[in-house]
Structures are given as structure tokens and as C-alpha cells.
Design a protein around this motif. Structure first.
Motif, PDB file in Angstrom:
ATOM      1  N   ASN A   1      -5.792 -17.819  -1.408  1.00 23.14           N
ATOM      2  CA  ASN A   1      -6.192 -17.318  -0.096  1.00 23.14           C
ATOM      3  C   ASN A   1      -6.622 -15.855  -0.125  1.00 23.14           C
ATOM      4  OD1 ASN A   1      -5.888 -19.770   1.131  1.00 23.14           O
ATOM      5  ND2 ASN A   1      -3.798 -19.382   1.803  1.00 23.14           N
TER       6      ASN A   1
ATOM      7  N   ASP B   1     -11.619  -8.825  16.511  1.00 26.65           N
ATOM      8  CA  ASP B   1     -11.490 -10.271  16.737  1.00 26.65           C
ATOM      9  C   ASP B   1     -12.822 -10.866  17.166  1.00 26.65           C
ATOM     10  OD1 ASP B   1      -8.776  -9.756  16.322  1.00 26.65           O
ATOM     11  OD2 ASP B   1      -8.136 -11.018  17.992  1.00 26.65           O
TER      12      ASP B   1
ATOM     13  N   ILE C   1     -11.171 -19.473  12.374  1.00 28.33           N
ATOM     14  CA  ILE C   1     -10.646 -18.197  12.873  1.00 28.33           C
ATOM     15  C   ILE C   1      -9.313 -18.324  13.593  1.00 28.33           C
ATOM     16  CG2 ILE C   1     -12.953 -17.188  13.070  1.00 28.33           C
ATOM     17  CD1 ILE C   1     -12.694 -17.627  16.149  1.00 28.33           C
TER      18      ILE C   1
ATOM     19  N   TYR D   1      -6.040 -16.331  12.955  1.00 25.16           N
ATOM     20  CA  TYR D   1      -6.149 -14.883  12.752  1.00 25.16           C
ATOM     21  C   TYR D   1      -6.541 -14.073  13.985  1.00 25.16           C
ATOM     22  CZ  TYR D   1      -6.178 -16.544   7.956  1.00 25.16           C
ATOM     23  OH  TYR D   1      -5.850 -17.169   6.775  1.00 25.16           O
TER      24      TYR D   1
ATOM     25  N   VAL E   1      -9.302  -8.613   9.674  1.00 23.83           N
ATOM     26  CA  VAL E   1      -8.884  -9.797  10.423  1.00 23.83           C
ATOM     27  C   VAL E   1      -8.203 -10.814   9.514  1.00 23.83           C
ATOM     28  CG1 VAL E   1      -9.761 -11.827  11.678  1.00 23.83           C
ATOM     29  CG2 VAL E   1     -10.526  -9.525  12.307  1.00 23.83           C
ATOM     30  N   PHE E   2      -8.790 -11.099   8.355  1.00 22.52           N
ATOM     31  CA  PHE E   2      -8.245 -12.145   7.496  1.00 22.52           C
ATOM     32  C   PHE E   2      -7.104 -11.655   6.607  1.00 22.52           C
ATOM     33  CE2 PHE E   2     -12.149 -14.039   8.954  1.00 22.52           C
ATOM     34  CZ  PHE E   2     -11.713 -15.324   9.263  1.00 22.52           C
TER      35      PHE E   2
ATOM     36  N   ARG F   1      -4.485 -10.486   8.159  1.00 24.49           N
ATOM     37  CA  ARG F   1      -3.355 -10.679   9.062  1.00 24.49           C
ATOM     38  C   ARG F   1      -2.503 -11.877   8.636  1.00 24.49           C
ATOM     39  NH1 ARG F   1      -7.036 -10.345  14.534  1.00 24.49           N
ATOM     40  NH2 ARG F   1      -7.364  -8.083  14.530  1.00 24.49           N
ATOM     41  N   LYS F   2      -1.268 -11.846   9.060  1.00 27.16           N
ATOM     42  CA  LYS F   2      -0.391 -12.992   8.846  1.00 27.16           C
ATOM     43  C   LYS F   2      -0.915 -14.146   9.699  1.00 27.16           C
ATOM     44  CE  LYS F   2       4.292 -14.564   9.705  1.00 27.16           C
ATOM     45  NZ  LYS F   2       5.550 -14.265  10.390  1.00 27.16           N
ATOM     46  N   PRO F   3      -1.179 -15.307   9.099  1.00 26.76           N
ATOM     47  CA  PRO F   3      -1.694 -16.430   9.890  1.00 26.76           C
ATOM     48  C   PRO F   3      -0.735 -16.855  11.000  1.00 26.76           C
ATOM     49  CG  PRO F   3      -1.947 -16.845   7.539  1.00 26.76           C
ATOM     50  CD  PRO F   3      -1.098 -15.618   7.678  1.00 26.76           C
TER      51      PRO F   3
ATOM     52  N   ASP G   1       0.266 -15.403  13.654  1.00 25.93           N
ATOM     53  CA  ASP G   1       1.190 -14.388  14.154  1.00 25.93           C
ATOM     54  C   ASP G   1       1.133 -14.417  15.684  1.00 25.93           C
ATOM     55  OD1 ASP G   1       2.520 -12.094  14.989  1.00 25.93           O
ATOM     56  OD2 ASP G   1       1.631 -10.817  13.438  1.00 25.93           O
TER      57      ASP G   1
END
Length: 199
Positions: free
Chosen positions: A28, A72, A99, A102, A176-177, A179-181, A183
Motif C-alpha cells: 500500500n 479532500d 477515495i 481517506y 490524502v493517501f 492518512r489512516k484508512p 479514520d
């Protein structure tokens, strides 16, 4: 090469799943590169417009950025047509699925529904109801999707618009990517009804 011990998932051990999680995390880390590659493929996609699908995507995102949109919305706008190649009849939903882990739910909803909302500009030429988007007129994000289509999507087919290259958007993609999925502090809550499977 490291591999799990099982041939059926139900037989996996804690060690197997720890291995898979580590390998998935490593894989990932390359997501942004794969997204950029997928966007570049849009340069050779559907013809007939004055700009390629890639240029349309870049121009849409540039318009959102110029309008003061946050990461975003800029990233979502950049990726909004990513599904054109693999899901031509539900491209909006494919882009939204990419998306969704995220970005805030509002942005995912806009991307999920933009294909239907965009019919306002051409549906009547195909014998369809151009106002079908009105089924969402009482939805709290209805106007946001109308605005997305009007300001960023339908307007972004201009070969003379000053369009930045894909590299311009890479920092926002990475933010953006990274970030913790899923969240909850990022995504927030979806309104009642969530995502309609009809569109």
C-alpha cells in the motif's frame, strides 16, 4: 518469498495474518504511484472531446484548487473519472470507492453521485430525464454535488485552460493517501440513507 501456510483462509494462523498485514502495508505504500499510473492511462482513453480524459481530470482539479478547495476535494476531483476505463457505466462509484477510506464522507458522496448529476447537461439528448438528480434535492450534500458538476466537471474540457501537470497534484495525493484508512476523525458521518446503489 514469504508465504502463508494455508490453502484456505479458515486455516490461517496469527503468524500467517501478521505476515499478510506486513506485506499489505508494504504494498500500500505504492498506492499513489499506482494512482498516478492509472491517471496517465486516461491520456489514451475515450476520444471525441477536445481534451484527453487525463487533461480533463487535471483541469477539473486545477479548477477546484483555484476555487480554494481543500485537499479532500482537489484529490477527489483529480480522481473523479478514474473509473472510466474499467467501469464506464458506473465510473462514479468506482472512483468513490477508491477515495472513501481517506476523505470526508461529503466528498465521497459527491464523487459517488456526480455521474447522475452530470446528466443534467446531456441526458435529454438521449431521451433520459436530465433532472433525475432531483431525487436527492432534500439531501444535505445535493447542492455541493450540483456545484462540483457545474464548476469543476462540466467546465473542464477547454484545451486553452492553463492546466498544470500531474506532478503538481502529487503532494496533495500523498497527503490524502498517507492518512489512516477509515479514520472517523477524517471521514465523519454519512447522513441517513448513505450511498444509493441506483447510481
Amino acid at each position: 518469498m514469504d508465504q502463508v501456510s494455508f490453502t484456505q483462509m479458515k486455516d490461517g494462523t496469527a503468524e500467517d495474518y501478521a505476515l499478510l498485514e506486513r506485506l499489505e502495508d508494504q504494498f500500500n505504500e505504492g498506492l499513489v504511484e499506482r494512482l498516478k499510473l492509472a491517471l496517465r492511462k486516461l491520456d489514451d482513453g475515450l476520444s471525441g472531446y477536445k481534451v484527453s480524459r487525463l487533461e480533463h481530470s487535471l483541469q477539473s482539479a486545477a479548477r477546484a484548487e483555484a476555487d480554494g478547495a481543500d485537499d479532500d476535494l482537489v484529490v477527489a476531483t483529480l480522481l473523479h473519472d478514474l473509473g472510466d476505463e474499467l467501469a464506464p457505466y458506473n465510473h462514479s462509484q468506482l472512483a468513490a470507492a477508491i477515495i472513501r477510506p481517506y476523505v470526508r464522507a461529503e466528498v465521497t458522496w459527491i464523487i459517488h453521485h456526480h455521474g447522475l448529476f452530470q446528466k443534467f447537461y446531456y441526458g435529454h439528448f438521449y431521451g433520459e430525464d436530465r433532472n433525475e438528480r432531483e431525487i436527492y434535492k432534500d439531501h444535505p450534500w445535493y447542492q455541493k454535488c450540483v456545484d462540483f458538476c457545474e464548476r469543476y466537471d462540466q467546465a473542464a474540457f477547454d484545451p486553452d485552460y492553463p492546466t498544470p501537470p500531474l506532478e503538481h497534484f502529487e503532494p496533495a495525493l500523498r497527503r490524502v493517501f498517507a492518512r489512516k484508512p477509515f479514520d472517523p476523525d477524517v471521514i465523519g458521518e454519512e447522513p441517513a440513507g448513505g450511498f444509493d446503489s441506483r447510481v
